[in-house]
Design a protein around this motif. Structure first.
Motif, PDB file in Angstrom:
ATOM      1  N   ARG A 103      -3.913  15.568   5.323  1.00 32.65           N
ATOM      2  CA  ARG A 103      -3.406  14.531   6.205  1.00 32.65           C
ATOM      3  C   ARG A 103      -1.886  14.447   6.100  1.00 32.65           C
ATOM      4  O   ARG A 103      -1.299  14.801   5.082  1.00 32.65           O
ATOM      5  CB  ARG A 103      -3.996  13.160   5.852  1.00 32.65           C
ATOM      6  CG  ARG A 103      -5.503  13.051   5.999  1.00 32.65           C
ATOM      7  CD  ARG A 103      -5.928  11.626   5.662  1.00 32.65           C
ATOM      8  NE  ARG A 103      -7.351  11.420   5.860  1.00 32.65           N
ATOM      9  CZ  ARG A 103      -8.255  11.560   4.913  1.00 32.65           C
ATOM     10  NH1 ARG A 103      -7.881  11.916   3.715  1.00 32.65           N
ATOM     11  NH2 ARG A 103      -9.536  11.346   5.153  1.00 32.65           N
TER      12      ARG A 103
ATOM     13  N   PHE B  46       1.048  11.390   6.910  1.00 33.52           N
ATOM     14  CA  PHE B  46       1.322  10.020   7.315  1.00 33.52           C
ATOM     15  C   PHE B  46       2.758   9.654   6.950  1.00 33.52           C
ATOM     16  O   PHE B  46       3.282  10.128   5.931  1.00 33.52           O
ATOM     17  CB  PHE B  46       0.389   9.027   6.604  1.00 33.52           C
ATOM     18  CG  PHE B  46      -1.032   9.043   7.085  1.00 33.52           C
ATOM     19  CD1 PHE B  46      -1.371   8.500   8.313  1.00 33.52           C
ATOM     20  CD2 PHE B  46      -2.029   9.584   6.300  1.00 33.52           C
ATOM     21  CE1 PHE B  46      -2.692   8.501   8.743  1.00 33.52           C
ATOM     22  CE2 PHE B  46      -3.353   9.585   6.718  1.00 33.52           C
ATOM     23  CZ  PHE B  46      -3.678   9.040   7.950  1.00 33.52           C
TER      24      PHE B  46
ATOM     25  N   GLY C 246       4.893   7.004   5.230  1.00 32.72           N
ATOM     26  CA  GLY C 246       4.525   6.011   4.235  1.00 32.72           C
ATOM     27  C   GLY C 246       5.712   5.484   3.467  1.00 32.72           C
ATOM     28  O   GLY C 246       6.821   6.013   3.543  1.00 32.72           O
TER      29      GLY C 246
ATOM     30  N   PRO D 192       0.441   3.520   4.424  1.00 33.36           N
ATOM     31  CA  PRO D 192       0.329   4.601   3.441  1.00 33.36           C
ATOM     32  C   PRO D 192       1.436   4.530   2.389  1.00 33.36           C
ATOM     33  O   PRO D 192       2.541   4.052   2.662  1.00 33.36           O
ATOM     34  CB  PRO D 192       0.447   5.867   4.292  1.00 33.36           C
ATOM     35  CG  PRO D 192       0.056   5.433   5.667  1.00 33.36           C
ATOM     36  CD  PRO D 192       0.550   4.028   5.790  1.00 33.36           C
TER      37      PRO D 192
ATOM     38  N   LEU E 285       1.062  12.312  -0.514  1.00 38.11           N
ATOM     39  CA  LEU E 285       0.360  11.116  -0.073  1.00 38.11           C
ATOM     40  C   LEU E 285      -0.456  10.524  -1.220  1.00 38.11           C
ATOM     41  O   LEU E 285      -1.259  11.212  -1.840  1.00 38.11           O
ATOM     42  CB  LEU E 285      -0.551  11.459   1.101  1.00 38.11           C
ATOM     43  CG  LEU E 285      -1.237  10.300   1.821  1.00 38.11           C
ATOM     44  CD1 LEU E 285      -0.205   9.421   2.523  1.00 38.11           C
ATOM     45  CD2 LEU E 285      -2.253  10.837   2.822  1.00 38.11           C
TER      46      LEU E 285
ATOM     47  N   SER F 106      -1.817   6.882  -1.071  1.00 40.15           N
ATOM     48  CA  SER F 106      -2.874   6.057  -0.490  1.00 40.15           C
ATOM     49  C   SER F 106      -2.807   6.149   1.020  1.00 40.15           C
ATOM     50  O   SER F 106      -1.738   6.350   1.599  1.00 40.15           O
ATOM     51  CB  SER F 106      -2.734   4.597  -0.938  1.00 40.15           C
ATOM     52  OG  SER F 106      -1.657   3.962  -0.277  1.00 40.15           O
ATOM     53  N   ASP F 107      -3.965   6.018   1.665  1.00 38.75           N
ATOM     54  CA  ASP F 107      -4.002   6.144   3.118  1.00 38.75           C
ATOM     55  C   ASP F 107      -4.961   5.091   3.674  1.00 38.75           C
ATOM     56  O   ASP F 107      -5.094   4.005   3.117  1.00 38.75           O
ATOM     57  CB  ASP F 107      -4.383   7.565   3.537  1.00 38.75           C
ATOM     58  CG  ASP F 107      -5.677   8.042   2.887  1.00 38.75           C
ATOM     59  OD1 ASP F 107      -6.473   7.175   2.441  1.00 38.75           O
ATOM     60  OD2 ASP F 107      -5.923   9.254   2.830  1.00 38.75           O
ATOM     61  N   GLU F 108      -5.667   5.448   4.742  1.00 34.56           N
ATOM     62  CA  GLU F 108      -6.528   4.497   5.439  1.00 34.56           C
ATOM     63  C   GLU F 108      -7.666   3.962   4.584  1.00 34.56           C
ATOM     64  O   GLU F 108      -8.199   2.875   4.831  1.00 34.56           O
ATOM     65  CB  GLU F 108      -7.116   5.163   6.677  1.00 34.56           C
ATOM     66  CG  GLU F 108      -7.986   6.361   6.348  1.00 34.56           C
ATOM     67  CD  GLU F 108      -8.108   7.339   7.495  1.00 34.56           C
ATOM     68  OE1 GLU F 108      -9.194   7.883   7.662  1.00 34.56           O
ATOM     69  OE2 GLU F 108      -7.126   7.558   8.216  1.00 34.56           O
TER      70      GLU F 108
END
Length: 552
Positions: free
Chosen positions: A62, A64, A66, A167, A175, A177-179
């Motif tokens: 992924r 994102f 953030g 994020p 990354l 933390s995400d969704e």
């Protein structure tokens, strides 16, 4: 120029989760973007983006935008996303109530269907261009994600359930933390007689008039406005008892330890030892413990205390001043000091339940076992406290034990014979290399029932054909006496000495669907150790980039 614009557009659409509008803006306004070396492309943020603590992070397949951070656990990310949503709704005067699902690990904010547009608009106004997202929840996953900019995307104003998340990214662009750490926003339909949720929850699908007296609810470390129906804990969802973790660890590079081991080999007549019992790979440390502790801190921060059992050794990076970790010497646990020093993991496992202060429920982990994603205690224990074990597809066979058996297979066959005598049942199952969920009282029962076998194993300096494996024996004994049950876990095993290790690492990083995984090598003879350690180090740093509270 047209060709150039199409090329940029295709690259961005392929690498990011954003919509075509972001690409058009990128082409028209080349200022105010940041570069993601991991993605080999740039992402538009805002002309003022360079003054914000934002970065494009990559991980687990992924990308994102953030917020950059050095310290974060999954629980902290859950809490931060919940607080962001609640603060926006409070400031905007939008009626809402808070509850939790999945044993308190997933925060939910309830709003009314008629306030949907106002909720989305306020979140966009407050968190636009600040590294925040809203996703449309469909089933168990997110169907659509939108980076919040200056206006509310149409698709977000029609969904019955949204998820807000910001994020978190490490300084080197990984990354964190995400969704999955997001806060769900559920839009209830407000009828004259009842309020109705569009999705199920563990508490109440409807709230009638008599259930609408205001109350407060504890979610994580916060206290929020709610209703009485959401305050009562779900007795089938939460583990309301302390759970500790026990690690065993050795530093094979320690000269004093090496000297003790050489003396023990001579004293035991090493020619009679199984080569796998004294194989160097059994004792090699590559700082896996540091990253395993990071995995616990990041994904299982509900653990009460961690005990590290060693032969009077302390990792140089470990912060022993932490009140959540205790180093325990073999000398504190073995009732007969003549059995020391020991280099037998089977022997060490027979004394783990003797750790002073250890909780009744605990997880036993080797340093090559890692938590792969946010998990709850329910993965390992039922709400009533029953431990769960995880069987492997591997077997050690039904034939008698032989001198050529690997030590782990010999111990498994010895377990099998004891269980057959006690219960008349033949077992050949091995267990996965996962965290082992145990109850101290069950291990004590096993020790009492097979005291001679336990004492003999405890007295063996190296793995011996007569050993038992008390951890797996406790699993079987617990199951046959209705004190343990079988569980299910998404799990991966990687032999780091295998030629395909690099491919397996890449798969773990991209397919982040593993509750736990093990990075193990039983025999590294003939392996390029420099390459092996480089690949392992790079993988662990990519998967667990944030320092744990247990490090200096």
């Amino acid at each position: 120029m047209a060709v150039y614009r199409v090329t940029i557009k295709k690259v961005l659409l392929k690498m990011s989760k954003y919509g075509p509008a972001s690409v058009e803006l990128f082409i028209r306004k080349p200022r105010g973007f940041i570069y993601a070396s991991c993605a080999k492309t740039s992402f538009l943020l805002h002309p003022r983006a360079s003054r914000q603590n934002l970065l494009v992070g990559s991980g687990h397949g992924r990308f994102f935008i953030g917020t950059v951070t050095n310290h974060l656990s999954s629980e902290q990310a859950f809490q931060a996303n919940l607080d962001d949503v609640v603060d926006v709704l409070k400031n905007a005067g939008i009626e809402h109530f808070v509850y939790a699902t999945v044993a308190g690990q997933r925060s939910v904010v309830g709003c009314f269907d008629e306030d949907r547009l106002a909720v989305v608009s306020e979140l966009v106004k407050t968190h636009g261009y600040s590294g925040a997202y809203l996703g449309v929840v469909s089933g168990r996953g997110i169907r659509v994600r939108r980076y919040l900019k200056r206006s509310a995307p149409w698709v977000l104003t029609k969904a019955p359930v949204l998820r807000f998340f910001k994020p978190q990214v490490s300084p080197n662009g990984i990354l964190i933390s995400d969704e999955r750490s997001g806060c769900a926003i559920v839009f209830w339909q407000s009828g004259e007689d009842a309020w109705t949720s569009p999705v199920a929850n563990p508490f109440a699908r409807q709230l009638v008039q008599r259930d609408r007296q205001r109350a407060t609810v504890h979610v994580g470390t916060g206290i929020y406005d709610s209703y009485p129906a959401f305050v009562r804990p779900d007795p089938f969802a939460a583990a309301n008892y302390p759970i500790d973790v026990v690690y065993t660890w050795v530093d094979s590079s320690d000269p004093a330890w090496q000297s003790r081991r050489r003396a023990a080999v001579v004293e035991s007549d090493g020619s009679e030892l199984n080569p796998l019992a004294v194989n160097d790979s059994r004792f090699t440390s590559r700082d896996e413990l540091k990253y395993s502790l990071r995995s616990v801190a990041a994904f299982a921060n509900w653990v009460r205390h961690i005990y590290l059992v060693t032969d009077d050794q302390i990792p140089d990076w470990l912060d022993t001043s932490s009140d959540r970790i205790t180093v325990v010497s073999h000398k504190e646990l073995f009732p007969d000091s003549s059995a020391l020093p020991t280099f037998n993991s089977h022997a060490i496992e027979t004394v783990l339940h003797r750790i002073p202060g250890l909780s009744e429920h605990f997880l036993y982990m080797n340093d090559d076992v890692f938590i792969g994603r946010p998990i709850t205690p329910g993965l390992f224990f039922s709400s009533a406290g029953t431990p769960k074990f995880f069987r492997s597809s591997a077997r050690y066979g039904i034939g008698p034990r032989t001198a050529d058996d690997a030590p782990v297979d010999a111990a498994g066959k010895n377990n099998r014979d004891l269980l057959a005598q006690e219960f008349g049942i033949g077992v050949t199952t091995k267990f996965k290399h996962t965290p082992h969920a145990l109850r101290k009282s069950v291990v004590e029962q096993v020790e009492k029932r097979w005291s001679e076998e336990v004492a003999r194993t405890r007295g063996s300096s190296f793995r011996d054909p007569d050993d038992i494996a008390i951890i797996s024996l406790s699993h079987f004994f617990g199951y046959f006496t209705a004190q343990a049950t079988e569980g299910k876990m998404r799990y991966a095993y990687v032999n780091i000495a295998h030629a395909n290790a690099k491919h397996r690492y890449r798969r773990l990083l991209i397919q982040d669907s593993w509750d736990a995984f093990c990075l193990n090598d039983t025999d590294n003879e003939g392996v390029d150790m420099v390459r092996q350690e480089r690949l392992l180090s790079n993988f662990l740093q990519a998967y667990f980039p944030v320092k744990s509270p247990f490090e200096k």
